[in-house]
Design an enzyme around this catalytic site. Structure first.
Site, PDB file in Angstrom:
ATOM      1  N   ARG A  71      24.758   4.149  17.397  1.00 13.59           N
ATOM      2  CA  ARG A  71      24.476   4.819  16.271  1.00 13.59           C
ATOM      3  C   ARG A  71      25.542   4.661  15.185  1.00 13.59           C
ATOM      4  NH1 ARG A  71      25.929   9.731  16.856  1.00 13.59           N
ATOM      5  NH2 ARG A  71      24.508  10.172  18.536  1.00 13.59           N
ATOM      6  N   TYR A 123       9.897   6.563  -7.391  1.00 14.04           N
ATOM      7  CA  TYR A 123       8.561   6.283  -6.346  1.00 14.04           C
ATOM      8  C   TYR A 123       8.373   7.845  -5.719  1.00 14.04           C
ATOM      9  CZ  TYR A 123       7.537   5.610  -1.606  1.00 14.04           C
ATOM     10  OH  TYR A 123       6.855   5.458  -0.511  1.00 14.04           O
ATOM     11  N   ASP A 195      17.982   3.566  -7.841  1.00  9.81           N
ATOM     12  CA  ASP A 195      17.081   3.043  -7.033  1.00  9.81           C
ATOM     13  C   ASP A 195      16.975   1.561  -7.456  1.00  9.81           C
ATOM     14  OD1 ASP A 195      15.172   1.847  -5.609  1.00  9.81           O
ATOM     15  OD2 ASP A 195      14.182   3.937  -5.155  1.00  9.81           O
ATOM     16  N   LYS A 220      11.161  -3.633   0.695  1.00  8.38           N
ATOM     17  CA  LYS A 220      10.543  -4.304  -0.450  1.00  8.38           C
ATOM     18  C   LYS A 220      11.184  -5.885  -0.578  1.00  8.38           C
ATOM     19  CE  LYS A 220       8.559  -0.468  -0.333  1.00  8.38           C
ATOM     20  NZ  LYS A 220       8.954   0.650  -1.260  1.00  8.38           N
TER      21      LYS A 220
HETATM   22  C1  LIG Z   1       8.944   2.223  -1.222  1.00  8.59           C
HETATM   23  C2  LIG Z   1      10.181   2.826  -2.259  1.00  8.59           C
HETATM   24  C3  LIG Z   1      11.064   3.894  -1.534  1.00  8.59           C
HETATM   25  C4  LIG Z   1      11.049   4.420  -0.184  1.00  8.59           C
HETATM   26  O1  LIG Z   1      11.522   3.325   0.827  1.00  8.59           O
HETATM   27  P1  LIG Z   1      10.742   3.180   2.248  1.00  8.59           P
HETATM   28  O2  LIG Z   1      11.584   2.117   2.621  1.00  8.59           O
HETATM   29  O3  LIG Z   1       9.393   3.017   2.123  1.00  8.59           O
HETATM   30  O4  LIG Z   1      11.264   4.626   2.792  1.00  8.59           O
HETATM   31  C5  LIG Z   1      11.909   4.222  -2.430  1.00  8.59           C
HETATM   32  N1  LIG Z   1      12.019   3.645  -3.879  1.00  8.59           N
HETATM   33  C6  LIG Z   1      11.383   2.628  -4.414  1.00  8.59           C
HETATM   34  C7  LIG Z   1      11.368   2.226  -5.791  1.00  8.59           C
HETATM   35  C8  LIG Z   1      10.326   2.299  -3.347  1.00  8.59           C
HETATM   36  O5  LIG Z   1       9.383   1.175  -3.882  1.00  8.59           O
END
Ligand SMILES: *Cc1c(COP(=O)(O)O)cnc(C)c1O
Length: 405
Positions: A71, A123, A195, A220
């Site tokens: 962990r 998001y 982000d 992504k």
């Molecule tokens: C998908 C997404 C998230 C969340 O991420 P997960 O891996 O699904 O938890 C956060 N920010 C953006 C811009 C996203 O497209």
């Protein structure tokens, strides 16, 4: 060759992680080599998947290579963390089990009574976590339109401890001036977090613009093959790094070694994939902007985007993410159900093209008023252009639009 990049995965000093931010190497070289070296026991060129939960200690308190429990640290995860940190131009990377777990790890530096200024058009899962989970624990959130940095400044209170941004935003492709936001944060002594999922470090590197923390849903573009859910935080700040590694250890939202390994395989091709996503996104956006059934289009690479000039200043490419307003739910439904190559699915950033409907999918959790304020109407369709042949992508979307009411 590349000796500077073959940093010790087995370095005994776990904190700080060895720096992979080797300015002698360019982006694609770092994508392939940073954080990695041939396996010392076999010479295997790929970092092994260290599928283990613990590590033997030959003598009490003297683990073989600094690893005690998985962990806390795992060599495969370390390699991924160092790799993505190098791509963002930061010294520290901390991997989590999802993008949301990465964002949560950042906000968990705050305490009950602290306040966050957040971009309103993030998001959808981000404000859901802020409002229904972290808000319940006593952290307060104010949402602003980050296109106007003055609104960020005005929302700052004496108890504000974090400025949370996303640019380009999902799904409206709004742009925040990152250098201006970083300066506002610096003047107020408040850390800034961005982000960077939509842009990726190939197109935009917030740390170089003065931002303190970058978060990713590596699910992504970073992994890029739609086969892993994961998250990452990158920073250059020692105290933040200590907090993030402590969160991995103390709250446990880590990725497994196989997911870390798959994501690391994905990041190796980030440069070539993003080049193709940028090219296809631009061509598809140019086609859509002239289509009679497209009422409005949001793509920062188009000169018609109201913040095109700013986008060009802080980004070197605009990715494959496009949203279009087609005017009605009926037409939106026909378009998302009418494509053959673009698969109707949530998520984005994979090599295959996806199409979706934010109002009922990614942003269904956002309350209708908040959604309307952002411009997420029932007629909004989001496209993630993959890296297929762009002529096929254009023909696919054209067919669906032509057949739509
Ligand atoms: C998908 C997404 C998230 C969340 O991420 P997960 O891996 O699904 O938890 C956060 N920010 C953006 C811009 C996203 O497209």
């Amino acid at each position: 060759m590349f000796r500077g990049l073959f940093h010790c995965m087995h370095d005994k000093t776990r904190y700080p992680l060895p720096s992979m931010n080797d300015r002698d190497y360019r982006f694609a070289t770092r994508a392939i080599h940073a954080g990695q070296r041939p396996d010392p026991s076999t010479g295997a060129i790929m970092p092994p998947v260290y599928q283990t939960s613990t590590y033997v200690q030959p003598a009490l308190g003297e683990p073989v290579a600094g690893y005690e429990y998985a962990r806390v640290t795992n060599p495969t995860r370390d390699a991924l963390q160092a790799n993505v940190a190098a791509l963002e131009g930061g010294r520290y990377g901390a991997a989590f089990g999802s993008g949301l777990a990465a964002i949560e790890a950042v906000v968990k530096r705050l305490s009950a009574g602290d306040h966050v200024v957040s971009e309103e058009n993030t998001y959808g899962g981000t404000p859901r976590m802020f409002n229904t989970v972290l808000g319940r624990l006593g952290i307060e959130f104010t949402y602003v339109d980050g296109r106007d940095p003055e609104l960020i400044r005005k929302a700052i209170r004496t108890d504000t401890r974090l400025i949370y941004l996303e640019t380009p935003t999902n799904p409206m492709m709004r742009i925040t001036d990152l250098a201006a936001a970083a300066e506002i944060g610096r003047q107020a002594g408040i850390p800034t977090c961005v982000d960077n999922t939509f842009a990726t470090p190939y197109n935009q590197r917030p740390l170089e613009l003065g931002i303190d923390l970058v978060v990713h849903s590596t699910t992504k573009y970073m992994n890029g093959h739609s086969d892993v859910v994961g998250g990452m935080v990158v920073t250059d700040d020692d105290d933040w790094a200590e907090h993030l590694y402590y969160m991995q250890k103390a709250t446990g939202g880590i990725p497994g070694p196989m997911d870390a390994w798959l994501t690391l395989r994905g990041t190796k091709t980030l440069a070539v994939r993003m080049e193709a996503h940028n090219r296809n996104g631009q061509a598809l956006a140019e086609f859509l902007s002239g289509h009679p059934k497209v009422v409005a289009i949001n793509y920062p690479g188009l000169p018609s985007h109201p913040q095109h000039e700013l986008a060009t200043r802080q980004m070197t490419g605009f990715s494959g993410m496009i949203s279009i307003e087609v005017g009605s739910l009926e037409r939106a439904r026909a378009v998302v159900e009418g494509t053959r190559i673009f698969a109707l699915a949530e998520s984005l950033g994979g090599v295959e093209s996806l199409i979706g409907h934010p109002a009922t999918q990614t942003h269904a959790a956002v309350d209708p008023e908040h959604r309307a304020a952002m411009g997420i109407t029932d007629g909004l369709v989001r496209l993630s252009a993959g890296i297929e042949d762009v002529e096929d992508l254009i023909a696919d979307v054209a067919g669906a639009l032509d057949a739509a009411p």
